[in-house]
Design a protein around this motif. Structure first.
Motif, PDB file in Angstrom:
ATOM      1  N   ALA A  83       0.827  -1.211   0.000  1.00 28.50           N
ATOM      2  CA  ALA A  83       0.000   0.000   0.000  1.00 28.50           C
ATOM      3  C   ALA A  83       0.860   1.259   0.000  1.00 28.50           C
ATOM      4  N   THR A  84       2.086   1.157   0.526  1.00 26.60           N
ATOM      5  CA  THR A  84       2.966   2.326   0.521  1.00 26.60           C
ATOM      6  C   THR A  84       3.312   2.736  -0.915  1.00 26.60           C
ATOM      7  N   MET A  85       3.376   1.758  -1.787  1.00 23.64           N
ATOM      8  CA  MET A  85       3.714   2.076  -3.179  1.00 23.64           C
ATOM      9  C   MET A  85       2.557   2.747  -3.905  1.00 23.64           C
ATOM     10  N   TYR A  86       1.334   2.503  -3.392  1.00 25.60           N
ATOM     11  CA  TYR A  86       0.139   3.076  -4.030  1.00 25.60           C
ATOM     12  C   TYR A  86       0.213   4.600  -3.970  1.00 25.60           C
ATOM     13  N   LYS A  87       0.070   5.220  -5.132  1.00 29.03           N
ATOM     14  CA  LYS A  87       0.149   6.677  -5.254  1.00 29.03           C
ATOM     15  C   LYS A  87       1.487   7.245  -4.791  1.00 29.03           C
ATOM     16  N   GLY A  88       2.523   6.399  -4.844  1.00 31.35           N
ATOM     17  CA  GLY A  88       3.865   6.923  -4.578  1.00 31.35           C
ATOM     18  C   GLY A  88       4.489   7.402  -5.881  1.00 31.35           C
TER      19      GLY A  88
END
Lengths: 565, 331
Positions: free
Chosen positions: A343-348
């Motif tokens: 989830a950290t990569m989401y919209k990163g």
């Protein structure tokens, strides 16, 4: 254009940092600087890694044929024992904590050093004394018990250097304990002003949890191994049933440490991955609190699952049921971490660097390793899979795929900080790719072998397993290339690498706010922390990243800068 | 390979029960692996630096989401756990009517003994369609009996009996491995199970099995010879006895002088022979000498088989001569 903007008033002069602060051998061997000790550890464990790797190479060559290639049974048994003992006790357990943890924890919390610098140096000497004793004993006489030292084989029947190797492991254990105590005290007492617990990097949380396991668990295995030596030397019956002992008791004591030891190996790696995923996604970690607390949950529950190694050992069925359900529970915090990283990569804003590739590789291999662990936590499937190559494949996915991917990624990530030089980025990406491929080719076939009944620690095996074994050995040779390339370019970079500057990744975190390599006491002035962890700019325009091949751009950020908000 | 399966040939009732659980776990694992890999690759591509994808509304915490992805794996895990625990109960509960075969592991061979005394090494002949209980002990280090086709794995310990059971479903020849590292020739401590039609097995058994047969006696007959030779009946055979009666003893619970209760199973009987002082039954003195080192593991098994055969109402073999025992037939 290699002018340092780091130290005001010191421009144009060669800068003093921890590496050039002293050039004598004594200045290294008597140092109390946590960074120098980390380097000593790095050199030592790299040697251990290649010794353990050489043993692995012998094993894989031997297994290309169902009746061996060149070794006697005894030599083969000594090889896999040496591989296990060296890799676990001398490499994996110290790897990330003693190298990266030692180097980074004081810097990440804005401290000058660890709480007990002399204890830190002592831990390295203990490590060296124990390792040299164990390795010399294994090379001169060998030990053929496997790294698990099961009794009564080890305490009565084995005709090898069991006692010496046990002494080595015992001594190395104390180096671990010293490191654990040091980390706990440092993290509690030496955080910079304003650096509250929930502003700590997740790397620090992971090492805090690891240290708790080390301090509580290691004494148990040390005493257990000492009892094996006592039984062997003085014939005092502790585990040998012929002398009134209980062999299953040994397994309880051994796994009481050795299962949590798996978390000693993997938790620090999870900490490293948390740092890399956030930096190269350019955003805050998703669910900081959940990642931090899942480390603690793993440390606590990890102590309650040791019996899942013993479902078929003759232990009570009811005990087995309790251990099984707790093993399913302990899997949950690991799953939570995986989801949070994803989830950290989401919209990163994903920046593909070599450390990020290692981090992504970690997520993939750890997911496979973790899920296959459930087949061993479930009692019914474990009755079939126990002690087969399925187990071997599972724990190599966790330890090699997880722990070593994390360690390698971390070395790349902090290499510029530790040495002041960049490694060559494209070679590093190539090595990460080769490692990932070679890794899967080595260990995936072992899952299938294990399912079909190939038993671990077998020198000779039925012919039907040959094809898969050859495939696995081929994978191992590719994997070896994946480890030798980085060794070569890391050494090369010490002289020829581009100057990195204080913060080549433009990463958040206190360790990036000081010079590369850092000065002896890390910071000119103790930083005062007024911001949260991982504050990356929200928009791409506010977050210019350097071209890693352009030294001027790398050097363009001065040290001592607070993150831009 | 057209007939490729992940698991080996399925040749026992437990294998039939375990395999579905295994495949369900494979599917669940694949689901999570595909999910994580897809998301990681998708996010890595879509949100690569410089891509046009919108980053609006990115948040760094969501408690509801955290609870959901904590609860789902936990619940699925518990379902798998219950299923697996039920099957473990099945494989650890020996059916009443199981045929007992005795297994002794030693560096580096398997030694099997059938109830009628037939012995074999590294081979085990069993009938199909009948539950078989293996009562196992090791003469030296820890071994482990592993038959992949039956999906059974059980450690074989020194000093303590462990057991495993299976019901073979298909005739054939299946591999036996030693599953626990036991020293130099560990990888050669292997053998075969031969599953035969029941009639064929009876014929095999009647013919005395293979050439290694050592005795014409059944297990309990051989045990009775030892019983007589060691004069066990001089204490255990009389009433009022100096020692507990052995009749109907097996499977009961005995109360000890220190207040504990033990189940009289194979391991307890063995311990009472080799180390009688450890657990004294309430109401008796610690007068029995130890027979440790006087009896081999074979002989201990035979003696235990004899003790287990002693049931009230049967033609009591104890005491041997009616005249020796004033209370002879009264039990």
């Amino acid at each position: 254009m290699s002018v340092q903007t780091a130290t005001p008033g010191a421009t144009e002069q060669p800068r003093t940092h921890y590496l050039n602060a002293g050039h004598t051998i004594a200045s290294w061997l008597l140092t109390t600087d946590h960074k120098r000790i980390a380097i000593l550890y790095m050199i030592s464990i790299t040697i251990a890694f290649f010794i353990g790797g050489a043993a692995a190479a012998m094993i894989r060559i031997e297994l290309t044929s169902p009746t061996g290639v060149m070794l006697e049974h005894e030599t083969y048994n000594k090889m896999f024992s040496m591989h296990g003992i060296v890799m676990i006790f001398l490499f994996l357990i110290p790897s990330i904590p003693a190298v990266l943890g030692n180097f980074l924890i004081p810097m990440m919390i804005g401290a000058k050093d660890l709480a007990f610098p002399r204890l830190n140096l002592l831990s390295w000497y203990l490590y060296m004394a124990g390792s040299i004793l164990a390795v010399v004993a294994m090379i001169t006489g060998g030990v053929d018990t496997g790294w698990t030292f099961y009794v009564p084989y080890s305490s009565v029947y084995a005709n090898s250097n069991v006692v010496l190797v046990i002494c080595g492991a015992f001594i190395v254990g104390f180096s671990s304990i010293a490191t654990g105590i040091n980390f706990i005290a440092t993290i509690h007492k030496m955080r910079a002003p304003g650096l509250t617990w929930f502003r700590l990097p997740l790397f620090v949380w992971a090492h805090y949890a690891t240290s708790i396991i080390i301090v509580l668990g290691t004494p148990v295995v040390a005493i257990t191994l000492a009892l094996v030596a006592v039984e062997r030397l003085f014939h005092i019956g502790v585990f040998d049933p012929a002398q009134g002992g209980d062999p299953v008791l040994f397994q309880h004591l051994f796994w009481f440490y050795s299962h949590p030891a798996v978390y000693i190996m993997i938790l620090p790696s999870m900490g490293v991955v948390s740092e890399m995923i956030t930096c190269f996604s350019r955003r805050k970690p998703f669910g900081y609190n959940f990642i931090a607390f899942s480390s603690l949950a793993i440390a606590v529950f990890g102590f309650l699952v040791w019996g899942h190694h013993m479902f078929v050992s003759g232990q009570s069925v009811y005990l087995g049921i309790v251990f099984s359900v707790l093993s399913f529970v302990v899997a949950v915090p690991s799953a939570v971490k995986t989801f949070n990283w994803t989830a950290t990569m989401y919209k990163g804003r994903i920046w593909f660097t070599a450390p990020m590739l290692y981090a992504l590789g970690f997520i993939g291999l750890f997911t496979i390793g973790g899920l296959t662990g459930l087949f061993l936590a479930a009692m019914a499937t474990d009755v079939h899979l126990h002690d087969t190559y399925f187990v071997i494949a599972h724990f190599h996915y966790i330890m090699v795929g997880g722990a070593i991917m994390g360690y390698m990624g971390g070395l790349h990530f902090w290499w510029p900080k530790m040495t002041g030089r960049m490694y060559p980025e494209s070679w590093a990406k190539l090595a990460a790719g080769i490692t990932f491929l070679g890794y899967n080719l080595t260990f995936f076939p072992q899952f299938i072998m294990g399912l079909q009944g190939m038993t671990r620690r077998y020198h000779y095996y039925p012919e039907e397993f040959q094809a898969l074994n050859v495939l696995s050995s081929a994978g191992a040779s590719i994997l070896a290339v994946g480890y030798i390339i980085p060794l070569a370019y890391f050494l090369w970079s010490l002289w020829y690498g581009k100057k990195a500057g204080p913060n080549p990744w433009r990463a958040a975190g206190l360790e990036w706010m000081t010079d590369s390599p850092p000065i002896t006491y890390n910071f000119e002035k103790t930083p005062i922390v007024t911001w949260e962890a991982y504050e990356y700019p929200e928009n791409e325009e506010d977050d210019p990243l350097p071209d890693l091949d352009d030294e001027d751009q790398l050097l363009a950020v001065g040290s001592g800068e607070a993150p831009k908000r | 390979m057209p007939d490729f399966t992940l698991l080996p040939e399925q040749a026992s009732t437990f294998a039939e029960k375990m395999d579905p659980l295994f495949y369900v776990m494979v599917l669940l694992s694949l689901f999570f692996i595909v999910l994580v890999f897809t998301l990681v690759i998708f996010f890595a591509v879509r949100y690569r630096r410089g891509s046009k994808a919108s980053r609006r509304g990115a948040s760094s915490h969501n408690v509801k989401l955290e609870i959901v992805w904590t609860a789902i794996p936990l619940i699925l895990g518990l379902v798998v756990f219950f299923w697996s625990a039920k099957l473990f109960g099945y494989v650890r509960t020996v059916p009443e009517d199981a045929v007992e075969i005795f297994v002794i592991g030693k560096q580096w061979m398997w030694h099997m003994q059938h109830p009628n005394g037939v012995r074999e090494n590294n081979e085990l002949h069993v009938p199909a369609g009948r539950p078989i209980k293996l009562v196992m002990i090791s003469q030296d280090v820890i071994h482990d009996l592993y038959v992949p086709a039956f999906r059974i794995h059980q450690d074989v310990l020194p000093g303590k009996y462990t057991y495993a059971w299976f019901e073979a479903t298909k005739t054939g020849k299946y591999r036996i491995y030693c599953g626990q590292y036991c020293g130099t020739q560990h990888s050669e401590m292997t053998g075969f199970v031969y599953v035969m039609e029941p009639a064929e097995y009876q014929a095999w058994l009647a013919s005395g099995g293979d050439k290694t047969r050592m005795t014409q006696l059944t297990m309990d007959e051989a045990g009775q010879q030892i019983y007589d030779r060691l004069q066990c009946g001089s204490c255990h055979g009389f009433a009022p006895a100096r020692a507990p009666s052995l009749i109907d003893l097996y499977g009961t619970k005995a109360k000890l002088v220190d207040g504990r209760t033990v189940t009289v199973d194979e391991t307890y009987i063995r311990e009472s022979i080799v180390a009688p002082d450890l657990k004294i039954v309430e109401g008796y003195q610690a007068i029995m000498p130890s027979y440790k080192n006087q009896l081999s593991e074979d002989q201990l098994l035979q003696l235990i088989a004899f003790i287990k055969s002693l049931r009230s109402g049967m033609q009591a073999p104890i005491p041997k001569k009616e005249a020796d025992s004033p209370a002879g037939g009264a039990r």
